[in-house]
Enzyme design. Structure first.
Site, PDB file in Angstrom:
ATOM      1  N   GLU A 143       0.827  -1.219   0.000  1.00 40.97           N
ATOM      2  CA  GLU A 143       0.000   0.000   0.000  1.00 40.97           C
ATOM      3  C   GLU A 143       0.858   1.264   0.000  1.00 40.97           C
ATOM      4  O   GLU A 143       2.060   1.210   0.297  1.00 40.97           O
ATOM      5  CB  GLU A 143      -0.944   0.008   1.202  1.00 40.97           C
ATOM      6  CG  GLU A 143      -0.239   0.093   2.534  1.00 40.97           C
ATOM      7  CD  GLU A 143      -1.152   0.643   3.640  1.00 40.97           C
ATOM      8  OE1 GLU A 143      -1.666   1.767   3.502  1.00 40.97           O
ATOM      9  OE2 GLU A 143      -1.312  -0.057   4.661  1.00 40.97           O
TER      10      GLU A 143
ATOM     11  N   VAL B 220      -5.452   0.256   2.860  1.00 35.83           N
ATOM     12  CA  VAL B 220      -5.644  -1.198   2.728  1.00 35.83           C
ATOM     13  C   VAL B 220      -6.819  -1.461   1.782  1.00 35.83           C
ATOM     14  O   VAL B 220      -6.746  -2.323   0.893  1.00 35.83           O
ATOM     15  CB  VAL B 220      -5.881  -1.839   4.117  1.00 35.83           C
ATOM     16  CG1 VAL B 220      -6.362  -3.283   3.974  1.00 35.83           C
ATOM     17  CG2 VAL B 220      -4.599  -1.783   4.947  1.00 35.83           C
TER      18      VAL B 220
ATOM     19  N   LYS C 224      -3.528  -1.807  15.682  1.00 37.76           N
ATOM     20  CA  LYS C 224      -3.098  -1.041  16.848  1.00 37.76           C
ATOM     21  C   LYS C 224      -4.222  -0.918  17.854  1.00 37.76           C
ATOM     22  O   LYS C 224      -5.393  -0.887  17.484  1.00 37.76           O
ATOM     23  CB  LYS C 224      -2.711   0.365  16.419  1.00 37.76           C
ATOM     24  CG  LYS C 224      -1.441   0.439  15.618  1.00 37.76           C
ATOM     25  CD  LYS C 224      -0.980   1.884  15.562  1.00 37.76           C
ATOM     26  CE  LYS C 224       0.348   1.986  14.842  1.00 37.76           C
ATOM     27  NZ  LYS C 224       0.198   1.945  13.386  1.00 37.76           N
TER      28      LYS C 224
HETATM   29  N1  PSU Z   1      -2.913   1.552  10.675  1.00 38.74           N
HETATM   30  C1  PSU Z   1      -1.584   1.603  10.826  1.00 38.74           C
HETATM   31  N2  PSU Z   1      -0.829   2.206   9.878  1.00 38.74           N
HETATM   32  C2  PSU Z   1      -1.382   2.761   8.759  1.00 38.74           C
HETATM   33  C3  PSU Z   1      -2.803   2.680   8.591  1.00 38.74           C
HETATM   34  C4  PSU Z   1      -3.518   2.079   9.577  1.00 38.74           C
HETATM   35  O1  PSU Z   1      -1.079   1.111  11.822  1.00 38.74           O
HETATM   36  O2  PSU Z   1      -0.656   3.305   7.911  1.00 38.74           O
HETATM   37  C5  PSU Z   1      -3.427   3.246   7.350  1.00 38.74           C
HETATM   38  C6  PSU Z   1      -3.698   2.122   6.336  1.00 38.74           C
HETATM   39  O3  PSU Z   1      -3.571   2.646   5.033  1.00 38.74           O
HETATM   40  C7  PSU Z   1      -5.147   1.766   6.591  1.00 38.74           C
HETATM   41  C8  PSU Z   1      -5.721   3.124   6.911  1.00 38.74           C
HETATM   42  O4  PSU Z   1      -5.804   1.157   5.511  1.00 38.74           O
HETATM   43  O5  PSU Z   1      -4.718   3.784   7.670  1.00 38.74           O
HETATM   44  C9  PSU Z   1      -7.021   3.035   7.686  1.00 38.74           C
HETATM   45  O6  PSU Z   1      -7.574   4.308   7.811  1.00 38.74           O
HETATM   46  P1  PSU Z   1      -9.047   4.461   8.422  1.00 38.74           P
HETATM   47  O7  PSU Z   1      -8.930   4.071   9.854  1.00 38.74           O
HETATM   48  O8  PSU Z   1      -9.344   5.913   8.227  1.00 38.74           O
HETATM   49  O9  PSU Z   1      -9.930   3.575   7.614  1.00 38.74           O
END
Ligand code: PSU
Ligand code: MN
Length: 304
Positions: A25, A107, A160
């Site tokens: 990604e 993702v 996380k």
């Molecule tokens: N969690 C991480 N590192 C990241 C992301 C999430 O520990 O870089 C990034 C990934 O690209 C994931 C996105 O798909 O954040 C999710 O964002 P949201 O929670 O806004 O859907």
């Protein structure tokens, strides 16, 4: 082939010849890490994938084109632009393509574009999930919805603790997404190897993972598979310390009224800031570890 998709020649050739390819990604490059560590990590991850017998395909949207496989220059460009690149989720795709803009794929969109390009596996750091407090904010990452509907295997280090991990597992269960633990029964929590929660199945080898991918496809199941690979012991962080940092980051986000797509990048940056870079080292190492496992699994999958 989709008329908005450009597959890099090396990637296209590998896919056509049934050779192993691993998707990567780009939001992790633009929003997940600071420059220049983001570019160094992205290039090193590509090398690790090659060293383990597969072709890397970093995915992004550039000038309105969906890209499967980036050049070094394109990775450098995204890394330098950092947070100025739009974080592109499923809802952003049509508008960015129509307007001819750039987007860093999460993702969700990496899975979508990998699937269009015929790439069955993807390595990253952590996935999005159900946020803490989602019962009032309704903040559930589109990543979970994508895992429910797109047949790509995602290798990550769990999620996380900025998320509600228990609710994240509930959501995946409801949507029929298998959650596999690589050499573990416990769901890893990104910086730490344990979370106190169980995965659905423990898997001990890339060959076993590849077999589950194959049977999932043979059965006509449309959903993805989530592989959770714990951070190597030597790089894992102290759980109490990191959880206190995460609590502080969430409190700040709430006080500042951060919401929507800003939430995850804000929390990631805060955690990094408070730990003074220790978390960044852990983050980089777990991505390397996931790239290795994904490449070996891709290689085993191609032999089936
Ligand atoms: N969690 C991480 N590192 C990241 C992301 C999430 O520990 O870089 C990034 C990934 O690209 C994931 C996105 O798909 O954040 C999710 O964002 P949201 O929670 O806004 O859907
Ligand atoms: Mn969200």
């Amino acid at each position: 082939m989709n008329k908005y998709l450009d597959i890099n020649p090396e990637v296209a050739q590998a896919v056509a010849q049934g050779k192993p390819v691993v998707a990567l990604e780009s939001t992790i490059i633009s929003h997940g890490m600071p420059y220049p560590q983001n570019v160094e990590t992205a290039l090193r991850v590509e090398q690790i994938i090659r060293d383990n017998g597969a072709v890397p395909a970093t995915i992004a949207i550039l000038g309105g084109r969906l890209k499967a496989g980036l050049t070094k220059e394109e990775i450098e460009y995204l890394g330098k632009k950092g947070q100025d690149v739009i974080k592109a989720s499923r809802r952003d795709l049509a508008a960015l393509v129509a307007k001819g803009e750039d987007g860093a794929t999460t993702v969700t969109t990496t899975m979508m574009i990998a699937h269009m390009a015929g790439i069955p596996i993807f390595a990253t750091g952590g996935i999005g999930g159900v946020h803490r407090g989602a019962e009032t904010t309704m903040d559930v990452s589109a990543d979970l919805e994508e895992l429910a509907q797109t047949g790509v295997t995602v290798v990550c280090a769990g999620a996380k603790a900025i998320l509600d991990l228990k609710l994240t597992l509930e959501y995946l269960e409801t949507h029929g997404v298998p959650v596999l633990g690589y050499q573990t029964e416990e769901l890893p929590a990104f910086y730490t190897r344990t979370s106190g929660l169980q995965v659905d199945y423990r898997v001990d080898t890339p060959e076993e993972l590849a077999k589950i991918m194959k049977v999932q496809r043979d059965l006509g199941l449309k959903s993805g598979i989530l592989v959770t690979n714990p951070i190597p012991q030597e790089y894992s962080m102290d759980a109490d310390r990191i959880n206190a940092v995460i609590d502080q980051a969430i409190q700040e986000a709430n006080e500042k009224g951060i919401h929507g797509k800003e939430t995850t990048p804000f929390l990631l940056a805060k955690v990094k800031e408070i730990t003074g870079g220790d978390s960044l080292d852990a983050n980089i190492q777990l991505v390397f570890n996931n790239a290795r496992l994904a490449a070996r699994t891709a290689a085993a999958y191609c032999k089936l």
